[in-house]
Design a protein around this motif. Structure first.
Motif, mmCIF file in Angstrom:
data_model
loop_
_atom_site.group_PDB
_atom_site.id
_atom_site.type_symbol
_atom_site.label_atom_id
_atom_site.label_comp_id
_atom_site.label_asym_id
_atom_site.label_seq_id
_atom_site.Cartn_x
_atom_site.Cartn_y
_atom_site.Cartn_z
ATOM 1 N N ARG A 103 0.847 -1.197 0.000
ATOM 2 C CA ARG A 103 0.000 0.000 0.000
ATOM 3 C C ARG A 103 0.886 1.252 0.000
ATOM 4 N N LEU A 107 1.097 4.249 -2.935
ATOM 5 C CA LEU A 107 0.858 5.664 -2.660
ATOM 6 C C LEU A 107 2.105 6.489 -2.965
ATOM 7 N N GLU A 108 3.265 5.942 -2.653
ATOM 8 C CA GLU A 108 4.529 6.646 -2.942
ATOM 9 C C GLU A 108 4.744 6.788 -4.445
ATOM 10 N N CYS A 111 -0.141 6.686 -6.732
ATOM 11 C CA CYS A 111 -1.541 6.255 -6.734
ATOM 12 C C CYS A 111 -2.333 7.121 -5.753
ATOM 13 N N ASP A 112 -3.561 7.398 -6.121
ATOM 14 C CA ASP A 112 -4.437 8.219 -5.293
ATOM 15 C C ASP A 112 -5.287 7.372 -4.362
ATOM 16 N N PHE A 114 -6.156 2.860 -3.129
ATOM 17 C CA PHE A 114 -5.714 1.466 -3.090
ATOM 18 C C PHE A 114 -6.927 0.608 -2.790
#
Length: 136
Positions: A103, A107-108, A111-112, A114
């Protein structure tokens, strides 16, 4: 469908999963989700081709694809190289890789959101509706 309807790019290598996602979204109780145009791509290469030709509002991105990790594409979207000067779509990682570090990596990478596989149809609709509500 009108020109104002949202467009979703579904990047998923499993044909059955693509069919199921399309069926769930087509039957959603949220109008914007139900009316969205769904484009699909079974690989990173196909996703890059679609993104080079089409404006999309949301990318549902499998992380494990036959030609690489979906997070590569997320990074390209953040950098703007995948959309050639067009607005960046929201990106939701959709994956069975559900460890906390997976996750965090998603995000890193840019991605906005998950979404863990397997997921309930209502969870998919809720995530798609949330991200489509953010479109200008």
């Amino acid at each position: 469908m009108t020109a104002d309807n949202p467009r979703i790019l579904l990047v998923e290598d499993e044909e059955l999963n693509r069919s199921l996602v399309k069926a769930v979204l087509a039957r959603a109780d949220v109008e914007a989700v139900r009316d969205a145009e769904i484009l699909d791509a079974p690989s990173l290469a196909a996703a890059r081709t679609q993104l080079g030709r089409e404006d999309v509002d949301l990318v549902l991105l499998d992380m494990n694809l036959p030609d690489g990790n979906g997070l590569t594409l997320a990074g390209e979207l953040v950098a703007g190289t995948a959309t050639a000067g067009r607005p960046r779509p929201s990106v939701v990682a959709v994956t069975a890789s559900v460890l906390p570090q997976d996750r965090a990596a998603a995000l890193e990478a840019g991605c906005d959101g998950f979404l863990d596989k397997p997921y309930a149809a209502a969870d998919l609709v809720a995530v798609v509706a949330e991200h489509l509500s953010r479109r200008p």
